[in-house]
Design an enzyme around this catalytic site. Structure first.
Site, PDB file in Angstrom:
ATOM      1  N   THR A  45      55.388 -27.971   2.356  1.00 45.47           N
ATOM      2  CA  THR A  45      54.173 -27.215   2.673  1.00 45.47           C
ATOM      3  C   THR A  45      53.797 -27.488   4.130  1.00 45.47           C
ATOM      4  O   THR A  45      54.226 -28.485   4.715  1.00 45.47           O
ATOM      5  CB  THR A  45      53.031 -27.577   1.713  1.00 45.47           C
ATOM      6  OG1 THR A  45      52.818 -28.980   1.760  1.00 45.47           O
ATOM      7  CG2 THR A  45      53.368 -27.153   0.280  1.00 45.47           C
ATOM      8  N   THR A  47      51.139 -28.501   6.392  1.00 43.20           N
ATOM      9  CA  THR A  47      50.621 -29.743   6.976  1.00 43.20           C
ATOM     10  C   THR A  47      51.518 -30.916   6.618  1.00 43.20           C
ATOM     11  O   THR A  47      51.776 -31.796   7.440  1.00 43.20           O
ATOM     12  CB  THR A  47      49.177 -30.011   6.514  1.00 43.20           C
ATOM     13  OG1 THR A  47      48.359 -28.911   6.926  1.00 43.20           O
ATOM     14  CG2 THR A  47      48.626 -31.297   7.100  1.00 43.20           C
ATOM     15  N   CYS A  48      52.027 -30.914   5.407  1.00 40.50           N
ATOM     16  CA  CYS A  48      52.890 -32.006   4.944  1.00 40.50           C
ATOM     17  C   CYS A  48      54.176 -32.079   5.771  1.00 40.50           C
ATOM     18  O   CYS A  48      54.629 -33.166   6.136  1.00 40.50           O
ATOM     19  CB  CYS A  48      53.232 -31.821   3.468  1.00 40.50           C
ATOM     20  SG  CYS A  48      51.775 -31.620   2.411  1.00 40.50           S
ATOM     21  N   SER A  49      54.754 -30.925   6.078  1.00 40.51           N
ATOM     22  CA  SER A  49      56.027 -30.868   6.800  1.00 40.51           C
ATOM     23  C   SER A  49      55.870 -30.921   8.318  1.00 40.51           C
ATOM     24  O   SER A  49      56.767 -31.380   9.014  1.00 40.51           O
ATOM     25  CB  SER A  49      56.779 -29.587   6.443  1.00 40.51           C
ATOM     26  OG  SER A  49      57.214 -29.636   5.107  1.00 40.51           O
TER      27      SER A  49
END
Length: 157
Positions: A45, A47-49
């Site tokens: 996703t 922000t996660c990546s």
């Protein structure tokens, strides 16, 4: 919700390794170790990546220099997805752990229902664990990314 000073609840987290699937007992995995455990709502996703996992990849050596034995990322995804995401992010220093049914995050009280987006997921957080006891807990407000960053965790050590 779990609090600083409390022991982690019992739980099992999956990891796909070069030798196959490993189901880690949380108490055994973290016993006698200083651990940074951070959680993301979902692998791959935005922000996660783009920020969360990459920050820990970049600062892994500095975290380990502060006495951290394990840096682990957990998400409510399966172990195959977590392995693929870790490889795509060059996260070889990060233990990519799967909480496929969200049972561990539910036991922590850090699950959330994202409804049609993805169902039950983990809240975004980071914690420092010393021999199974939470010594630092940084839980993000919804749609925020400030207190669980690698920089914030490093500053707390």
């Amino acid at each position: 919700m779990i609090q600083q000073g409390q022991a982690l609840p019992a739980g099992t987290l999956g990891q796909l390794t070069k030798d196959g699937m490993v189901n880690h007992d949380v108490a055994t995995l973290f016993a006698g170790k200083k651990v940074v455990l951070f959680a993301v709502p979902g692998a791959f996703t935005p922000t996660c990546s783009e920020a969360h996992l990459p920050g820990f990849v970049v600062l892994a050596d500095q975290l380990k220099a502060k006495g951290v034995d394990i840096i682990a990322c957990v998400s409510v995804n399966d172990a195959f997805v977590m392995k693929a995401w870790g490889e795509a992010q060059n996260a070889s220093e990060i233990m990519m752990l799967a909480d496929g049914d969200a049972s561990f995050n539910k036991a922590l009280g850090l699950d959330m229902d994202t409804a049609a987006f993805g169902g039950i997921r983990s809240q975004r957080y980071a914690m420092v664990i010393d021999n199974g006891v939470v010594t630092t807990l940084n839980v993000e407000a919804p749609k925020s990314f400030e207190v669980s960053t690698a920089e914030a965790v490093l500053a707390s050590l």
